[in-house]
Enzyme design. Sequence first.
Site: not given
Ligand code: 13P
Length: 248
Positions: A9, A11, A95, A97, A167, A173, A213
């Site tokens: 992803n 982002k 997601h 976010e 997740e 992150g 992560s």
């Molecule tokens: P990270 O791998 O940067 O922690 O992000 C995970 C994520 O949100 C994947 O959709």
Amino acid sequence: MRKRIVAGNWKMNKTPAEAKALIEVLKPLVGSSEETEVVFCPPFLDIAVAVEAVKGTNIKIGAQNMYYEEKGAYTGEVAPDMLVGAGCEYVILGHSERRGYFGETNEIVNKKVLKALEHGLKPIICVGETLEQREQGITEDLVRLQTKIALKDVSPEDAVKTVIAYEPIWAIGTGKTATNEQAEEVCAAIRKVLTEVYGKEVAEEIRIQYGGSVNAGNAKELFAMPNIDGGLVGGASLKADFSDIVNA
Ligand code: 13P
């Protein structure tokens, strides 16, 4: 036997030119992967470039979001047909976010899941708890609810095309990964709710990813857990290291 799936992803990262450059780096490393399905999910504007760049490899392209209407006066939104026409096979939906910054509810996620499936797109449905919810001991209740509502009115034939990505928000992150046991516990709970809804045979076919992560150092152990069938990777999908995660 479920085929493993590792998705990146990206982002809100990479211009079209940068996307092309990253794919050129990753292509020789992960492009011929057979036993693991590899999916790149770049931002909308990079999709056309990405589809072109992965031609002739086994890499699939996915979007990070989609609207649940067919077309019309929805300024700024992207329709399922547009993703299909651009060459997407997958779409990440719900997601954290999207839920957190853009107010997506379980009901909206369900509408999107149904619409994606109607158009032949495979949804990667994200679920997961905040740190506060984990500390309150409601992780499994919450994830059960998110999973069940996302899949409302989805037939068993379509359910097997979906991927559920667990997740934990506190692990996204932050460099703070869930332990193998924590991740497996929740993924097993997701498998259980899928079994309740669809029966064992269908539930055993649906792939469940862990995300939060994931990196080259922890992927192997996480993906070895019985109910974890791969990963949804953020930060580490933007580097050549992503190939170590796929090969894990
Ligand atoms: P990270 O791998 O940067 O922690 O992000 C995970 C994520 O949100 C994947 O959709």
